[in-house]
Design an enzyme around this catalytic site. Sequence first.
Site, PDB file in Angstrom:
ATOM      1  N   HIS A 121       0.860  -1.084  -0.129  1.00  0.00           N
ATOM      2  CA  HIS A 121      -0.545  -0.038   0.253  1.00  0.00           C
ATOM      3  C   HIS A 121       1.215   1.088  -0.121  1.00  0.00           C
ATOM      4  O   HIS A 121       0.369   2.128   0.638  1.00  0.00           O
ATOM      5  CB  HIS A 121      -1.083   0.240   0.710  1.00  0.00           C
ATOM      6  CG  HIS A 121      -2.037   0.931   1.193  1.00  0.00           C
ATOM      7  ND1 HIS A 121      -3.278  -0.038   1.052  1.00  0.00           N
ATOM      8  CD2 HIS A 121      -2.402   2.098   0.686  1.00  0.00           C
ATOM      9  CE1 HIS A 121      -4.195   1.234   0.748  1.00  0.00           C
ATOM     10  NE2 HIS A 121      -3.796   2.774   0.565  1.00  0.00           N
ATOM     11  N   ASN A 165      -2.633  -2.708  -3.656  1.00  0.00           N
ATOM     12  CA  ASN A 165      -3.395  -2.058  -3.910  1.00  0.00           C
ATOM     13  C   ASN A 165      -3.411  -0.427  -4.173  1.00  0.00           C
ATOM     14  O   ASN A 165      -1.954  -0.242  -4.332  1.00  0.00           O
ATOM     15  CB  ASN A 165      -3.822  -1.065  -2.493  1.00  0.00           C
ATOM     16  CG  ASN A 165      -4.684  -0.222  -2.029  1.00  0.00           C
ATOM     17  OD1 ASN A 165      -5.871  -0.156  -2.454  1.00  0.00           O
ATOM     18  ND2 ASN A 165      -4.189   1.243  -1.910  1.00  0.00           N
ATOM     19  N   GLU A 166      -4.166  -0.338  -5.597  1.00  0.00           N
ATOM     20  CA  GLU A 166      -4.831   0.314  -6.369  1.00  0.00           C
ATOM     21  C   GLU A 166      -3.388   0.487  -6.872  1.00  0.00           C
ATOM     22  O   GLU A 166      -2.773   1.810  -7.286  1.00  0.00           O
ATOM     23  CB  GLU A 166      -4.851   1.665  -5.726  1.00  0.00           C
ATOM     24  CG  GLU A 166      -6.232   1.721  -4.865  1.00  0.00           C
ATOM     25  CD  GLU A 166      -6.737   3.154  -4.371  1.00  0.00           C
ATOM     26  OE1 GLU A 166      -5.937   4.280  -4.155  1.00  0.00           O
ATOM     27  OE2 GLU A 166      -8.106   2.752  -4.003  1.00  0.00           O
ATOM     28  N   TYR A 296     -14.534   5.355  -4.966  1.00  0.00           N
ATOM     29  CA  TYR A 296     -14.670   6.659  -3.771  1.00  0.00           C
ATOM     30  C   TYR A 296     -16.397   7.162  -4.282  1.00  0.00           C
ATOM     31  O   TYR A 296     -17.487   8.036  -3.668  1.00  0.00           O
ATOM     32  CB  TYR A 296     -13.766   6.960  -3.516  1.00  0.00           C
ATOM     33  CG  TYR A 296     -13.452   6.841  -2.299  1.00  0.00           C
ATOM     34  CD1 TYR A 296     -13.334   7.339  -0.790  1.00  0.00           C
ATOM     35  CD2 TYR A 296     -12.140   4.941  -2.066  1.00  0.00           C
ATOM     36  CE1 TYR A 296     -12.665   5.905   0.028  1.00  0.00           C
ATOM     37  CE2 TYR A 296     -11.743   5.019  -2.144  1.00  0.00           C
ATOM     38  CZ  TYR A 296     -11.453   5.153  -0.642  1.00  0.00           C
ATOM     39  OH  TYR A 296     -11.002   4.990   0.256  1.00  0.00           O
ATOM     40  N   GLU A 353     -12.774  -0.973  -0.261  1.00  0.00           N
ATOM     41  CA  GLU A 353     -12.294  -0.248   0.419  1.00  0.00           C
ATOM     42  C   GLU A 353     -13.587   0.981  -0.171  1.00  0.00           C
ATOM     43  O   GLU A 353     -14.054   0.988  -1.229  1.00  0.00           O
ATOM     44  CB  GLU A 353     -11.348   1.198   0.130  1.00  0.00           C
ATOM     45  CG  GLU A 353     -10.070   0.875   0.972  1.00  0.00           C
ATOM     46  CD  GLU A 353      -8.754   1.648  -0.085  1.00  0.00           C
ATOM     47  OE1 GLU A 353      -9.218   2.741  -0.174  1.00  0.00           O
ATOM     48  OE2 GLU A 353      -7.180   1.313   0.451  1.00  0.00           O
ATOM     49  N   TRP A 399     -14.107   1.821   4.369  1.00  0.00           N
ATOM     50  CA  TRP A 399     -12.576   2.953   4.217  1.00  0.00           C
ATOM     51  C   TRP A 399     -12.732   4.217   5.524  1.00  0.00           C
ATOM     52  O   TRP A 399     -14.304   4.495   4.605  1.00  0.00           O
ATOM     53  CB  TRP A 399     -11.173   3.649   3.139  1.00  0.00           C
ATOM     54  CG  TRP A 399     -10.261   4.456   3.334  1.00  0.00           C
ATOM     55  CD1 TRP A 399     -10.113   5.737   3.928  1.00  0.00           C
ATOM     56  CD2 TRP A 399      -8.380   3.823   3.915  1.00  0.00           C
ATOM     57  NE1 TRP A 399      -9.293   6.079   4.042  1.00  0.00           N
ATOM     58  CE2 TRP A 399      -8.482   4.833   4.266  1.00  0.00           C
ATOM     59  CE3 TRP A 399      -8.854   2.583   3.754  1.00  0.00           C
ATOM     60  CZ2 TRP A 399      -7.002   4.305   4.208  1.00  0.00           C
ATOM     61  CZ3 TRP A 399      -7.362   2.348   4.144  1.00  0.00           C
ATOM     62  CH2 TRP A 399      -6.472   3.587   4.092  1.00  0.00           C
ATOM     63  N   TRP A 407      -2.180  10.908   2.521  1.00  0.00           N
ATOM     64  CA  TRP A 407      -1.405  11.031   1.657  1.00  0.00           C
ATOM     65  C   TRP A 407      -1.011  12.783   1.672  1.00  0.00           C
ATOM     66  O   TRP A 407      -1.269  13.291   2.393  1.00  0.00           O
ATOM     67  CB  TRP A 407      -1.796  10.206   0.226  1.00  0.00           C
ATOM     68  CG  TRP A 407      -2.362   9.076   0.992  1.00  0.00           C
ATOM     69  CD1 TRP A 407      -3.707   8.462   1.085  1.00  0.00           C
ATOM     70  CD2 TRP A 407      -0.950   7.951   0.831  1.00  0.00           C
ATOM     71  NE1 TRP A 407      -3.565   7.090   1.334  1.00  0.00           N
ATOM     72  CE2 TRP A 407      -1.722   6.766   1.352  1.00  0.00           C
ATOM     73  CE3 TRP A 407       0.198   7.949   1.238  1.00  0.00           C
ATOM     74  CZ2 TRP A 407      -1.246   5.044   1.669  1.00  0.00           C
ATOM     75  CZ3 TRP A 407       0.475   6.820   1.738  1.00  0.00           C
ATOM     76  CH2 TRP A 407       0.004   5.895   1.931  1.00  0.00           C
TER      77      TRP A 407
HETATM   78  C1  GCO Z   1      -6.496   4.536  -1.695  1.00  0.00           C
HETATM   79  C2  GCO Z   1      -5.852   4.961  -0.501  1.00  0.00           C
HETATM   80  C3  GCO Z   1      -6.082   5.401   0.802  1.00  0.00           C
HETATM   81  C4  GCO Z   1      -7.487   6.522   0.360  1.00  0.00           C
HETATM   82  C5  GCO Z   1      -8.620   6.537   0.658  1.00  0.00           C
HETATM   83  C6  GCO Z   1      -9.161   8.153   0.590  1.00  0.00           C
HETATM   84  O1  GCO Z   1      -6.476   3.077  -1.235  1.00  0.00           O
HETATM   85  O2  GCO Z   1      -7.067   4.816  -2.347  1.00  0.00           O
HETATM   86  O3  GCO Z   1      -5.102   4.342   0.100  1.00  0.00           O
HETATM   87  O4  GCO Z   1      -4.976   5.067   1.582  1.00  0.00           O
HETATM   88  O5  GCO Z   1      -6.374   6.936   2.018  1.00  0.00           O
HETATM   89  O6  GCO Z   1      -8.988   6.182  -0.771  1.00  0.00           O
HETATM   90  O7  GCO Z   1      -8.647   9.101  -0.242  1.00  0.00           O
END
Ligand code: GCO
Length: 447
Positions: A121, A165-166, A296, A353, A399, A407
């Site tokens: 991550h 992750n992502e 999100y 998340e 999340w 970040w």
């Molecule tokens: C992610 C980020 C999270 C962020 C969250 C909010 O995986 O996107 O890793 O760490 O905090 O998405 O922006």
Amino acid sequence: MAIIQFPKDMQWGTATASYQIEGAADKGGRGVSIWDTFSKTPGNVVNGDNGDVACDSYHRYEEDVELMKDLGIDVYRFSVAWPRIFPNGTGEVNQEGLDYYHRLVDKLLENGIEPMCTLYHWDLPQALQDKGGWGNRETIDAFVGYAELMFQEFSGKIKKWLTLNEPWCISFLSNFIGVHAPGNQDLQLATQISHHLLVAHGKTVQKFRELGNDGEIGFAPNTTWLEPYSNRQEDIDACNREIGWYIEWFMDPVFKGTYPDFMVDWFKKKGVELDIEDGDMETINQPVDFLGINYYTGHIARYKENEGLLDWEMVEMNYDRTDIGWPIFPEGFYNVLMRIKNSYGDIPIYITENGSCYNDEPENGSVKDSGRINYLQQHLTALSRAIASGVNVKGYITWSLMDNFEWAEGYTMRFGIVHVNYRTLERTKKDSFYWYKQTIANNWFEN
Ligand code: GCO
């Protein structure tokens, strides 16, 4: 009013990530990561914040597991800081780092909470970045070596693993847009990195199978949805490109063993040449046990010539926004899940998340974050529609457990269902914590 009911075996959880919560950056033998370097370079993070202390979960993990126990979750998704295990990325192992994760995992298991471990991550050891980071194929082998050690060390304890992750954020956000570590702005490099990440993912899955550990492995791409402003083909195509950059670019190679042509062609037009070695696509195309989905936000968009990388612009439709400015777009969540089902079938899915930023502060010991409850209700309703439409959802992991280092936004943006006072490190359960606890206990809610 409607009752939104979830399947009996639905698993509920919360998520965090190492650099965002652990703190103790120079404790326990931890090496330096790219996020230490990036956040300490002026101009990169709001207020010059960094993760040196964060939520101090490295020292307060027991209190944090108590919060989870009270919440009643089934699964906790956390990440391991690679530089706590290999301070230099490869070579010498730091036993103190392993010991910390053993303490955390043991505490979770004692409390009946299943650990779901993300191996990457974003906190790449700086020593590897100094040799080119994810742009250098040697980082792939370093990652597989680190993953192998983790698989062996936690065999029998951790049964749910996520490689990355992502990957969109690791590649494009961090190396093309440049707002995350290491902060490069180079499309060729970023695209090549996206390929190296996928190879690293595939090799790690192969290693996991080879070891024969009991458990499941997947990865967690981030997703978004753009709804075309009109049914003009150019609007539809523009939205497809943006969605495809997140979904098909990372999922087609894993599930089909190819990159999507419409994106390959677009990148070619932008002068990008992907260097794919023999066998790479077969390596990437390993069966995974489950898919993690992060979602999100989304919005309405239309074609605009020469706008950004993918020729589209957002159209302001006055959707409500969370405090970070992201439109609340739950129908996008449903559409993303349906698109994945239609392309990749019935792969088991964990929502790894989903959550929202609201910066409410405690007053007389409580935090009235009704915005977050509303967001959760809308997104869980969309999820329930997806389940009714046959999407194979196994769990929902929100999340985040607690406010943390967001970040490039530093500590200014709060995503937790538990408030953290960054001066005293005191944790305060928000109203959304109690709402989520009730929802988990019932396995339904009324919206
Ligand atoms: C992610 C980020 C999270 C962020 C969250 C909010 O995986 O996107 O890793 O760490 O905090 O998405 O922006």
